[in-house]
Design an enzyme around this catalytic site. Structure first.
Site, short mmCIF file in Angstrom:
data_model
loop_
_atom_site.label_atom_id
_atom_site.label_comp_id
_atom_site.label_asym_id
_atom_site.label_seq_id
_atom_site.Cartn_x
_atom_site.Cartn_y
_atom_site.Cartn_z
N LYS A 12 -12.92 -4.83 2.81
CA LYS A 12 -13.81 -3.75 2.34
C LYS A 12 -15.29 -4.09 2.52
O LYS A 12 -16.10 -3.20 2.73
CB LYS A 12 -13.53 -3.44 0.87
N GLY B 126 -15.72 -6.42 -10.73
CA GLY B 126 -15.37 -6.56 -9.32
C GLY B 126 -15.70 -5.29 -8.55
O GLY B 126 -16.51 -4.47 -9.00
N GLY B 127 -15.05 -5.13 -7.39
CA GLY B 127 -15.34 -4.00 -6.52
C GLY B 127 -15.06 -2.65 -7.17
O GLY B 127 -15.87 -1.72 -7.03
N ALA B 128 -13.94 -2.53 -7.87
CA ALA B 128 -13.59 -1.25 -8.48
C ALA B 128 -14.58 -0.91 -9.60
O ALA B 128 -15.02 0.24 -9.73
CB ALA B 128 -12.16 -1.30 -9.02
N ASP C 98 -13.67 5.43 -3.99
CA ASP C 98 -13.08 4.96 -5.26
C ASP C 98 -13.76 5.60 -6.47
O ASP C 98 -13.09 6.14 -7.36
CB ASP C 98 -13.18 3.44 -5.37
N GLY D 32 -14.55 -5.74 -16.61
CA GLY D 32 -14.44 -6.28 -15.26
C GLY D 32 -15.69 -5.93 -14.47
O GLY D 32 -16.40 -4.95 -14.80
N SER E 289 0.81 -1.22 0.00
CA SER E 289 0.00 0.00 0.00
C SER E 289 0.85 1.27 0.00
O SER E 289 1.81 1.42 0.75
CB SER E 289 -0.92 0.04 1.20
N THR F 91 -8.72 -1.56 3.32
CA THR F 91 -8.31 -2.17 2.06
C THR F 91 -8.50 -3.68 2.13
O THR F 91 -9.05 -4.21 3.10
CB THR F 91 -6.87 -1.74 1.67
P1 NAP Z 1 -11.71 -7.74 -8.14
O1 NAP Z 1 -12.85 -7.37 -7.26
O2 NAP Z 1 -10.90 -8.94 -7.84
O3 NAP Z 1 -12.31 -7.90 -9.64
C1 NAP Z 1 -11.48 -8.26 -10.71
C2 NAP Z 1 -12.30 -8.30 -12.00
O4 NAP Z 1 -11.38 -8.56 -13.07
C3 NAP Z 1 -13.36 -9.41 -12.05
O5 NAP Z 1 -14.49 -8.92 -12.70
C4 NAP Z 1 -12.68 -10.52 -12.86
O6 NAP Z 1 -13.57 -11.27 -13.67
C5 NAP Z 1 -11.80 -9.70 -13.80
N1 NAP Z 1 -10.63 -10.46 -14.21
C6 NAP Z 1 -9.64 -10.94 -13.42
N2 NAP Z 1 -8.70 -11.59 -14.16
C7 NAP Z 1 -9.14 -11.53 -15.45
C8 NAP Z 1 -8.63 -12.04 -16.67
N3 NAP Z 1 -7.48 -12.74 -16.72
N4 NAP Z 1 -9.34 -11.81 -17.80
C9 NAP Z 1 -10.52 -11.12 -17.76
N5 NAP Z 1 -11.05 -10.62 -16.62
C10 NAP Z 1 -10.37 -10.81 -15.48
O7 NAP Z 1 -10.68 -6.53 -8.26
P2 NAP Z 1 -10.95 -4.96 -8.05
O8 NAP Z 1 -10.77 -4.61 -6.63
O9 NAP Z 1 -12.23 -4.62 -8.71
O10 NAP Z 1 -9.70 -4.32 -8.82
C11 NAP Z 1 -9.57 -4.41 -10.23
C12 NAP Z 1 -8.32 -3.66 -10.67
O11 NAP Z 1 -8.47 -2.27 -10.37
C13 NAP Z 1 -7.04 -4.11 -9.96
O12 NAP Z 1 -5.98 -4.10 -10.88
C14 NAP Z 1 -6.83 -3.05 -8.91
O13 NAP Z 1 -5.45 -2.88 -8.58
C15 NAP Z 1 -7.34 -1.83 -9.63
N6 NAP Z 1 -7.78 -0.77 -8.72
C16 NAP Z 1 -7.21 0.43 -8.85
C17 NAP Z 1 -7.60 1.48 -8.04
C18 NAP Z 1 -6.97 2.83 -8.22
O14 NAP Z 1 -7.08 3.66 -7.34
N7 NAP Z 1 -6.31 3.08 -9.34
C19 NAP Z 1 -8.59 1.27 -7.06
C20 NAP Z 1 -9.18 0.02 -6.95
C21 NAP Z 1 -8.76 -1.01 -7.79
P3 NAP Z 1 -14.47 -12.51 -13.11
O15 NAP Z 1 -15.58 -11.89 -12.31
O16 NAP Z 1 -14.97 -13.17 -14.35
O17 NAP Z 1 -13.54 -13.35 -12.28
#
Ligand code: NAP
Length: 282
Positions: free
Chosen positions: A69, A131-133, A105, A129, A20, A65
């Site tokens: 969350k 997920g949470g973001a 976020d 995607g 972090s 984090t």
């Molecule tokens: P998460 O809840 O784990 O969700 C990940 C998503 O990505 C899911 O929908 C998953 O699909 C999909 N995915 C994972 N691997 C994949 C692949 N190989 N091919 C296609 N789809 C794939 O993660 P999250 O918290 O939402 O975070 C997502 C990204 O955003 C991360 O890289 C994180 O570091 C980044 N992020 C950045 C910030 C920022 O401030 N810049 C803030 C939050 C998050 P399925 O549902 O089909 O498994």
């Protein structure tokens, strides 16, 4: 720094906290403003006990984090609209013993777009995607007046879950797609494309989402939420095609800046926070 009884205590709860950037970014911002406060990394294996500590010590607030969350919600007294819609909290504020969960976020992403001169109203957005973001960003885009939101995900049911939430809580048109479905109809009607998958994140820097960039409109903005590396493969290739891009570091800093403002009541020193993050990731 001098710690006194008046020093405002803030921090970050999660486990582990090895990657972090928040403590570095927030403490530099506090120091820059000469604010009498400290932001501590608080690695915790028991979220219930950690939240009880926030209450019993009267700390001003904590960011939350991975992996807590969602889990912390049950220990809170109230939720902001964003946190309720996302079912996830990344900031807890302690107002005289009342703990309220927030989610900065999506609002941070909107601030990042605004700083890049991008007006969301009327935009056709595509989020990769579910997920949470993705959920947080989708809700904020919808509330900011996006015309439509397409959510593309391997697991279609997760994308449908976000589309349903948007249908209930906002006036935005939202639709779920698999990658195969999106390839047929979505890219060419996208004004703002957002990668909310981890594809391209260090160490897998040679990966990128499987989309045909040539099918995007020439004035499409391509945003990546992945922030390490700053310049992902997706952003590099989008730039090579003349598309405008927005790196994930922008959202990282602006969501942290929102937290800083809630926690301190001060205007966040964005440039300082941005420098800290860029220096660290260089
Ligand atoms: P998460 O809840 O784990 O969700 C990940 C998503 O990505 C899911 O929908 C998953 O699909 C999909 N995915 C994972 N691997 C994949 C692949 N190989 N091919 C296609 N789809 C794939 O993660 P999250 O918290 O939402 O975070 C997502 C990204 O955003 C991360 O890289 C994180 O570091 C980044 N992020 C950045 C910030 C920022 O401030 N810049 C803030 C939050 C998050 P399925 O549902 O089909 O498994």
């Amino acid at each position: 720094m001098r710690i006194s009884r008046e020093t405002v205590i803030m921090g970050l709860i999660g486990y582990p906290l090895t990657h972090s950037l928040s403590p570095l970014m927030q403490n530099q911002a506090l120091a820059y403003l000469n604010f009498d406060g400290v932001y501590l990394p608080l690695p915790a294996t028991d979220p219930a006990a950690a939240i009880a500590a926030v209450r019993s010590f009267g700390w001003r607030g904590v960011n939350i984090t991975i992996p807590y969350k969602e889990a912390v919600i049950t220990y809170l007294d109230d939720l902001s609209d964003e946190a309720a819609a996302c079912g996830a909290v990344n900031l807890i504020l302690n107002e005289h013993g009342v703990l309220t969960g927030h989610n900065t976020d999506g609002l941070g992403f909107l601030d990042a777009l605004a700083s890049a001169g991008c007006a969301v109203a009327g935009m056709r957005c595509t989020i990769l995607g579910a997920g949470g973001a993705a959920r947080a960003v989708a809700y904020s885009l919808a509330r900011a007046g996006a015309e439509s939101i397409n959510i593309v995900n391997r697991d279609r049911s997760r994308a449908e879950g976000i589309a349903q939430m948007l249908g209930v809580k906002t006036h935005c048109t939202a639709q779920a797609f698999t990658w195969e479905e999106a390839a047929r109809s979505v890219w060419r009607v996208t004004d703002l494309l957002i990668n909310a998958t981890p594809l391209g994140m260090y160490p897998e820097v040679d990966m990128r989402p499987d989309i045909d960039l040539d099918n995007l409109p020439w004035d499409c903005l391509v945003a990546d939420l992945v922030y390490n590396p700053v310049q992902t493969k997706l952003l590099k290739e989008a730039e090579q095609r003349g598309l405008t891009t927005l790196p994930g570091t922008e959202m990282l800093v602006y969501q942290g800046a929102r937290s800083f403002e809630y926690l301190t009541g001060q205007k966040p020193p964005i440039a300082i926070m941005m420098d800290v993050v860029r220096d660290y990731l260089r």
